[in-house]
Design a protein around this motif. Structure first.
Motif, PDB file in Angstrom:
ATOM      1  N   ALA A 163       0.864  -1.171   0.000  1.00  0.00           N
ATOM      2  CA  ALA A 163       0.000   0.000   0.000  1.00  0.00           C
ATOM      3  C   ALA A 163       0.907   1.229   0.000  1.00  0.00           C
ATOM      4  CB  ALA A 163      -0.891  -0.016   1.245  1.00  0.00           C
ATOM      5  N   PRO A 164       0.489   2.386  -0.345  1.00  0.00           N
ATOM      6  CA  PRO A 164      -0.882   2.794  -0.546  1.00  0.00           C
ATOM      7  C   PRO A 164      -1.453   2.413  -1.910  1.00  0.00           C
ATOM      8  CG  PRO A 164       0.550   4.688  -0.802  1.00  0.00           C
ATOM      9  CD  PRO A 164       1.413   3.515  -0.403  1.00  0.00           C
ATOM     10  N   LYS A 165      -0.590   2.157  -2.907  1.00  0.00           N
ATOM     11  CA  LYS A 165      -1.099   1.737  -4.209  1.00  0.00           C
ATOM     12  C   LYS A 165      -1.295   0.227  -4.180  1.00  0.00           C
ATOM     13  CE  LYS A 165       1.344   5.283  -6.816  1.00  0.00           C
ATOM     14  NZ  LYS A 165       2.311   5.537  -7.876  1.00  0.00           N
ATOM     15  N   LEU A 166      -2.516  -0.218  -4.376  1.00  0.00           N
ATOM     16  CA  LEU A 166      -2.773  -1.654  -4.361  1.00  0.00           C
ATOM     17  C   LEU A 166      -2.399  -2.307  -5.685  1.00  0.00           C
ATOM     18  CD1 LEU A 166      -6.196  -1.729  -2.474  1.00  0.00           C
ATOM     19  CD2 LEU A 166      -3.899  -2.136  -1.571  1.00  0.00           C
ATOM     20  N   ASN A 167      -2.300  -1.497  -6.750  1.00  0.00           N
ATOM     21  CA  ASN A 167      -1.951  -2.010  -8.070  1.00  0.00           C
ATOM     22  C   ASN A 167      -0.773  -1.208  -8.610  1.00  0.00           C
ATOM     23  OD1 ASN A 167      -4.196  -3.859  -8.117  1.00  0.00           O
ATOM     24  ND2 ASN A 167      -5.504  -2.092  -8.512  1.00  0.00           N
ATOM     25  N   THR A 168       0.405  -1.784  -8.554  1.00  0.00           N
ATOM     26  CA  THR A 168       1.632  -1.122  -9.016  1.00  0.00           C
ATOM     27  C   THR A 168       2.621  -2.203  -9.435  1.00  0.00           C
ATOM     28  OG1 THR A 168       3.251   0.580  -8.460  1.00  0.00           O
ATOM     29  CG2 THR A 168       2.641  -0.925  -6.698  1.00  0.00           C
ATOM     30  N   LYS A 169       3.886  -1.865  -9.532  1.00  0.00           N
ATOM     31  CA  LYS A 169       4.906  -2.838  -9.937  1.00  0.00           C
ATOM     32  C   LYS A 169       6.064  -2.808  -8.959  1.00  0.00           C
ATOM     33  CE  LYS A 169       3.814  -2.681 -14.795  1.00  0.00           C
ATOM     34  NZ  LYS A 169       4.239  -2.397 -16.138  1.00  0.00           N
ATOM     35  N   LEU A 170       6.709  -3.960  -8.808  1.00  0.00           N
ATOM     36  CA  LEU A 170       7.933  -4.006  -8.041  1.00  0.00           C
ATOM     37  C   LEU A 170       9.026  -4.572  -8.915  1.00  0.00           C
ATOM     38  CD1 LEU A 170       8.958  -6.437  -5.384  1.00  0.00           C
ATOM     39  CD2 LEU A 170       7.164  -7.249  -6.808  1.00  0.00           C
ATOM     40  N   LYS A 171      10.260  -4.216  -8.589  1.00  0.00           N
ATOM     41  CA  LYS A 171      11.420  -4.689  -9.342  1.00  0.00           C
ATOM     42  C   LYS A 171      12.474  -5.125  -8.336  1.00  0.00           C
ATOM     43  CE  LYS A 171      14.104  -1.594 -11.424  1.00  0.00           C
ATOM     44  NZ  LYS A 171      14.652  -0.634 -12.386  1.00  0.00           N
ATOM     45  N   VAL A 172      13.092  -6.275  -8.601  1.00  0.00           N
ATOM     46  CA  VAL A 172      14.187  -6.765  -7.783  1.00  0.00           C
ATOM     47  C   VAL A 172      15.397  -6.931  -8.690  1.00  0.00           C
ATOM     48  CG1 VAL A 172      15.046  -8.656  -6.346  1.00  0.00           C
ATOM     49  CG2 VAL A 172      12.667  -7.932  -6.168  1.00  0.00           C
ATOM     50  N   VAL A 173      16.518  -6.341  -8.295  1.00  0.00           N
ATOM     51  CA  VAL A 173      17.743  -6.417  -9.088  1.00  0.00           C
ATOM     52  C   VAL A 173      18.747  -7.284  -8.341  1.00  0.00           C
ATOM     53  CG1 VAL A 173      19.637  -5.115 -10.128  1.00  0.00           C
ATOM     54  CG2 VAL A 173      17.328  -4.156 -10.101  1.00  0.00           C
ATOM     55  N   LEU A 174      19.069  -8.444  -8.907  1.00  0.00           N
ATOM     56  CA  LEU A 174      20.088  -9.324  -8.358  1.00  0.00           C
ATOM     57  C   LEU A 174      21.425  -8.861  -8.923  1.00  0.00           C
ATOM     58  CD1 LEU A 174      18.338 -12.773  -8.861  1.00  0.00           C
ATOM     59  CD2 LEU A 174      18.301 -11.316  -6.847  1.00  0.00           C
ATOM     60  N   SER A 175      22.408  -8.637  -8.057  1.00  0.00           N
ATOM     61  CA  SER A 175      23.665  -8.040  -8.485  1.00  0.00           C
ATOM     62  C   SER A 175      24.851  -8.681  -7.783  1.00  0.00           C
ATOM     63  CB  SER A 175      23.622  -6.542  -8.161  1.00  0.00           C
ATOM     64  OG  SER A 175      24.858  -5.922  -8.389  1.00  0.00           O
ATOM     65  N   ASP A 176      26.029  -8.503  -8.373  1.00  0.00           N
ATOM     66  CA  ASP A 176      27.253  -9.005  -7.729  1.00  0.00           C
ATOM     67  C   ASP A 176      27.863  -7.960  -6.811  1.00  0.00           C
ATOM     68  OD1 ASP A 176      28.347  -7.210  -9.520  1.00  0.00           O
ATOM     69  OD2 ASP A 176      29.792  -8.613 -10.339  1.00  0.00           O
ATOM     70  N   ASP A 177      27.182  -6.822  -6.632  1.00  0.00           N
ATOM     71  CA  ASP A 177      27.666  -5.740  -5.781  1.00  0.00           C
ATOM     72  C   ASP A 177      26.971  -5.823  -4.433  1.00  0.00           C
ATOM     73  OD1 ASP A 177      28.986  -3.437  -5.079  1.00  0.00           O
ATOM     74  OD2 ASP A 177      27.544  -2.100  -6.025  1.00  0.00           O
ATOM     75  N   PHE A 178      27.701  -5.530  -3.341  1.00  0.00           N
ATOM     76  CA  PHE A 178      27.098  -5.565  -2.006  1.00  0.00           C
ATOM     77  C   PHE A 178      26.218  -4.375  -1.773  1.00  0.00           C
ATOM     78  CE2 PHE A 178      30.525  -8.555  -0.922  1.00  0.00           C
ATOM     79  CZ  PHE A 178      29.740  -9.535  -0.341  1.00  0.00           C
TER      80      PHE A 178
END
Length: 148
Positions: A133-148
């Protein structure tokens, strides 16, 4: 006294040589290799009615090391990752459950990392979340990386 003059002359020559090297080779060019991070994979998922689910397998180049899984959400958006599990081709996995998240969170650190998964083949990424929330309809992004 003669040796003192010679050592002063040698010091001046070395100082000039060092300043010449610094002038000719910028610090940006010298530092660049150590500051580069290779982006591994970006996973995107729609958040619908405050929930999302990802279950995907992606091939990665040999000897890729995953050190972070950064979450990107719209500003002000929060929620709960009910489960996350990242499994490498050798069967080693990293995961946790029920963590509160917001934009910019490194999921590996939030789950009590550090975690280093070596991949040289397929990697499986499974995650579920709710209460966004607060937006019930949106997007998420996950970036897997070799950096800490």
């Amino acid at each position: 006294m003669n040796s003192l003059k010679k050592s002063m002359r040698l010091t001046k020559i070395l100082a000039f040589a060092l300043s010449f090297l610094v002038f000719c080779f910028s610090t940006e060019a010298i530092a660049a290799p150590s500051t580069l991070a290779t982006l591994i994979i970006t996973e995107k998922a729609p958040i619908t009615e405050g929930k999302f689910s990802i279950d995907t397998t992606t091939p990665l180049p040999e000897k890729t090391v995953i050190r972070s899984a950064k979450l990107f959400l719209p500003a002000g958006e929060t929620g709960t990752i009910n489960k996350i599990k990242i499994t490498g081709p050798n069967g080693l996995e990293f995961g946790c459950q029920d963590i509160k998240v917001k934009n910019g969170v490194d999921l590996i650190k939030a789950c009590g990392g550090p975690a280093v998964l070596e991949a040289g083949g397929a990697i499986t990424y499974v995650a579920e979340g709710s209460g966004f929330a607060p937006k019930l309809n949106t997007k998420l992004k996950v970036v897997l990386s070799d950096d800490f």
